[in-house]
Structures are given as structure tokens and as C-alpha cells.
Design an enzyme around this catalytic site. Structure first.
Site, PDB file in Angstrom:
ATOM      1  N   ASP A  48     -56.235   9.435 -37.417  1.00 45.58           N
ATOM      2  CA  ASP A  48     -56.896   8.690 -36.744  1.00 45.58           C
ATOM      3  C   ASP A  48     -55.598   7.917 -35.779  1.00 45.58           C
ATOM      4  OD1 ASP A  48     -58.086   6.720 -35.154  1.00 45.58           O
ATOM      5  OD2 ASP A  48     -58.172   5.115 -36.848  1.00 45.58           O
TER       6      ASP A  48
ATOM      7  N   ASP B   1     -57.817   7.915 -28.281  1.00 45.10           N
ATOM      8  CA  ASP B   1     -58.169   7.382 -29.692  1.00 45.10           C
ATOM      9  C   ASP B   1     -58.821   8.809 -30.391  1.00 45.10           C
ATOM     10  OD1 ASP B   1     -58.607   6.309 -31.772  1.00 45.10           O
ATOM     11  OD2 ASP B   1     -60.079   4.903 -31.235  1.00 45.10           O
TER      12      ASP B   1
END
Length: 504
Positions: A203, A393
Site C-alpha cells: 500500500d 495510491d
């Protein structure tokens, strides 16, 4: 002399044969060039025909907006606000909605819910943060129940629905597995003594590494599922530092202890690395259907709730890689290539066209990766959306834009319509080319990525992968995997820069 020469020749021949025919272990690094490492990213087959596409879309919008609020330091939407948005989409119009399968156990573990409970859980009722500093030492008594995985050492992540990535092509490499239809990306690292494999979600939008603790408890009740856990019973080098941490994500939350233990990332050993073990998890992480054991945040450590360096920063500080660079090649389920990988310390130049590589400054000051976006176009038509920035992201599936920008994009796509709630539908057979421009380089989004899901049973209307969120009047986009599958993405903590390039 002749004997020595023959022995040398024989040895070289043996080494050549071994290198040509050996089959590498899944998590083993593939070495090619020094001072950078790459992990494969693996696919997880997990279709979502179990949830109506309108509900699924709102779930992703809720998660994205919540992540965006955290990234911008704003107050996130409340649980009730998210429930209300789900409830609006659950309204049944005259004639009824198309029928879809019942919810999976991930959202329905305890049997049929009443409508209110269904709305609350679908909206993320279990996503509220844990009480700060809450300690769960009493849960250690249950450690032996969850200390290890099944009797044969396997977990659901091993057997459940992971498709291993192909052998990586960069130095000391491991690949990225794909979750669902390009929802998440998982790599395998080793932790503890003796070392054991842990499947870790990668992530770029957070900065903490954690796995489940021995004795982990789910907020939904019971243990934290059939996952791999870490603690003093399974690792002789495990050390509890007596500090607590808590992380709340766009989806789910965890709380637990800050610890030290040995980890190994693609053959590079970080002994006594500081990270977290989760003693309490929301069902988003604890359920048996979740195909990973923990999460590695790869934003900058200034964002860390544990207050410690990220693994890539630690690798650079230890001199194991030259710079704190993380690079991503995210593969697409539909391509069936399984060539996703994550590289630490450099870029894998076999994955992108070097003539298209652009590097630009990180505009964020809070640890996220945000860059100036020069423009947005549809079928070559510039939409006049200058002065925007984009938070890149990997932990976000959709692209979420300010409402006016999302409206402008879809106004240029023939047949697109707004649903009045932040989502849009587009023709399933659209060939519209949406492109984002960074540092003068245009990156087109594959039309397959624009289609998030089928909107109904006609096969004609599909849900768009670009939506709007509660960021009205802002100029920042939250750009997730809908875009990132179409570019090689690299971040550099050392220089505080972002790089993008076209894939090959």
C-alpha cells in the site's frame, strides 16, 4: 595444470546447468543487479457477483473518500453518513432492481441480517477506530489457538485463491499477486525465527507494517481467521517493546503492539526491525476470506502511526539498497500475464519504455505521494483541467475526482450518465480514451479499466471507474489502480520525487 583446467571447466558447466534448469521457490529473490530488490505481486481470484454493483461502487467511493480525508488532514465522513449513502443505493425503484447473488460470508458471517444491520455493515459499521492506547494483554492467553496456521503449515492465503506471479525480471525480485478484479496487490516476505512466509498487501498510501498477533481477536467476535500470526510462541527473536499503535484505513482498522523481530524482503535481511502486530482487527482483515496476513505501508515514515521507518527506508539506512526507492508494476487480471512486481532500491527497466520516463517533485508535505497533474483529456480533447494534483495510491481501486472534474470527464464520454450520487455509468462497449498528463507525458487509461462493473443485466450499461467524492472545490484527485495499471510507478523517499513511465 590440465586437471585444474578441466575441473574449472566442469564446475562452470555444472553451475550453468543449474542456473538454466533450476526452479526457484515462490518467495525466493531472483538476482540480476546489485542493491535493489523486487517482489512478485500475485493475483487473488475473488469475483464480486455476490454484491450488487451499485452497493460495491458506493463501498469503494466511501473507502476512497475516507482515505482522501485522512490524506488531506480533514474530518472523514461519519459512519452514519456512509450508511445513508449505501441506503440510497439500496432503494428499490418501481419494477425492482436486477437480481444478484446473496452477500458472501465476508459481509454475512452470522446468517441473515435485518435491513438496518445489512446497511450498517455494508457501509462500514465495523470500520470505526479502536480506542487509543487500548491494551489487549489478556488476549495473549488465547495465543496458542492462533499461534500458527493449520496443522500442515498452510493458510487460506496459501490455499484459498492466490495466483502466483511469474518469476520477476529485476534484481533480487519477488512478484505481486492480484486481489479480486485488480483490487489489491500482495507480496510474500519472511518474518520471525525460524522464518515463515507472510502474505502482505502492498500500500503506497500508508506507512505502517503489521501482521496479526498471536491471540489476535476480531471485532466481529472470535479469532482473526485462518491467517499466519507472529509472536513469542512462533518466533524466538520476537520482542515486545511495550508500545501500542492503531491504524484506521479507508477500509478497516487494526490496533496492537509495536515489536521487533527479524524480517526478510526478497533475500535482504532486516534483523530486529521495528513494526507492529495487531491484537485486534476489524472483519475487513480478520475474515477467513481475506487472502493476506498483514499490510506494508510504503508512503513516507512521517505518516507512520508506529513512528518507525518503513521497510524501504530501513533497507536504505542499512546499506542494503542504494536509495529508498519503491517501484510498482501492477498487472491486470484480464491480461492473464501475472507479471506484477514490486522493486525496492531501483526501477526494473524491462517493464517500461525509458523514453517515456518522467520524474517530478512530491507535492505532499504529510508523507503521501502527490504530484502535479498537467491535464486531463478524452479522445485527445483537453478538458481544461489545469492546476490539479493527484495522490497516487495503490491502496485505492477507483479514481475519485472533485465533482466538477468528474462531470467534465464523463460529459466527454459518449453515452455516459451520472447517477446523482457520485457514480457514473458508461456504455460497456465504450472505446473512449481517457488520459492523464504528468510532466508533459500523457498516460492513457485502458478502456477495460474504465469499466468498474456491469451496472445491470442488459450488458449495455457499466459502472465507471472514475467517480466523484466529497472533495468539492478542491483540485486534488485520488488516483488509484484504475490508472496505475497503465503506468510504471516509482517513489523515491531519498529525493522526495515520483516517477511514471509507459509500460512495455
Amino acid at each position: 595444470m590440465q586437471l585444474a583446467l578441466s575441473f574449472s571447466t566442469l564446475l562452470a558447466s555444472v553451475l550453468f546447468v543449474l542456473s538454466a534448469t533450476g526452479n526457484g521457490v515462490e518467495a525466493a529473490p531472483a538476482k540480476r543487479a546489485p542493491r535493489s530488490v523486487t517482489l512478485p505481486l500475485t493475483r487473488i481470484h475473488q469475483t464480486r457477483t455476490d454484491i450488487h454493483p451499485q452497493i460495491l461502487l458506493q463501498q469503494h467511493i466511501n473507502r476512497s473518500v475516507k482515505r482522501y480525508a485522512r490524506m488531506k488532514g480533514r474530518t472523514p465522513p461519519t459512519k452514519r453518513e456512509m450508511e445513508e449513502k449505501i441506503a440510497k443505493r439500496m432503494f428499490i425503484p418501481e419494477g425492482g432492481r436486477p437480481k444478484f447473488n446473496a452477500n458472501s460470508k465476508r459481509y454475512n458471517r452470522k446468517g441473515t441480517k435485518n435491513p438496518v444491520a445489512a446497511v450498517e455493515e455494508l457501509a462500514g459499521a465495523r470500520l470505526e477506530p479502536f480506542a487509543k492506547g487500548k491494551k489487549h494483554k489478556q488476549q495473549q492467553a488465547a495465543a496458542n489457538a492462533n499461534a500458527t496456521a493449520g496443522g500442515d503449515g498452510t493458510t487460506d492465503a496459501d490455499n484459498g485463491q492466490l495466483t502466483p506471479a511469474n518469476p520477476p525480471t529485476a534484481a533480487n525480485s519477488l512478484g505481486l499477486d492480484i486481489e479480486a478484479k485488480d483490487v489489491g496487490y500482495i507480496a510474500t516476505i519472511q518474518m520471525g525465527t525460524p522464518p515463515r512466509d507472510f502474505h502482505i498487501l502492498m500500500d503506497s498510501g500508508s506507512a505502517d507494517l503489521w501482521v496479526g498477533a498471536e491471540g489476535c481477536q476480531s471485532q466481529a467476535g472470535g479469532g482473526c481467521g485462518n491467517h499466519q500470526f507472529l509472536g513469542s510462541q512462533s518466533s524466538s527473536t520476537f520482542k515486545d517493546l511495550g508500545q501500542q499503535f492503531q491504524v484506521t484505513y479507508g477500509t478497516g482498522a487494526v490496533a496492537g503492539d509495536v515489536i521487533q523481530d527479524n524480517i526478510n524482503v526478497a533475500g535482504l535481511a532486516l534483523n530486529g526491525h521495528t513494526f507492529g502486530v495487531a491484537l485486534e482487527e476489524t472483519q475487513d482483515f480478520s475474515d477467513d476470506s481475506v487472502p493476506f496476513d498483514g499490510l506494508m505501508g510504503l508512503a513516507q515514515s512521517t505518516l507512520s502511526e508506529q513512528g518507525v521507518p518503513t521497510p524501504v527506508e530501513a533497507l536504505a539506512s542499512a546499506g542494503l539498497i542504494d536509495e529508498a526507492i519503491t517501484s510498482y508494476k501492477i498487472s491486470r487480471l484480464a491480461d492473464d500475464k501475472n507479471d506484477g512486481e514490486i522493486t525496492f532500491g531501483g526501477l526494473d527497466d524491462t517493464k517500461f519504455d525509458p523514453n517515456t520516463l518522467v520524474t517530478f517533485d512530491n507535492a505532499a508535505t504529510n508523507g503521501f505521494w502527490e504530484g502535479a497533474m498537467d491535464g486531463v483529456s478524452v479522445d485527445g480533447q483537453d478538458l481544461g483541467l489545469q492546476g490539479r494534483t493527484a495522490i497516487l495510491d495503490t491502496g485505492t481501486t477507483l479514481i475519485v475526482a472533485p465533482d466538477a472534474d468528474a462531470q467534465a470527464v464523463h460529459a466527454a464520454i459518449p453515452g455516459a450518465q451520472s447517477d446523482g450520487q457520485g457514480g457514473f455509468t458508461i456504455p460497456c462497449n465504450t472505446n473512449a480514451s481517457v488520459a492523464l498528463t504528468f510532466s508533459g507525458q500523457e498516460f492513457a487509461i485502458d478502456t477495460r479499466d474504465l469499466i468498474f462493473a456491469q451496472a445491470d443485466n442488459t450488458g449495455e450499461n457499466c459502472v465507471s471507474g472514475i467517480s466523484s467524492g466529497e472533495i468539492d472545490g478542491d483540485t486534488t484527485w485520488l488516483v488509484g489502480d484504475v490508472f496505475l495499471k497503465n503506468a510504471y510507478f516509482s517513489t523515491d523517499v531519498t529525493k522526495n520525487t515520483i516517477s511514471l513511465a509507459k509500460l512495455v
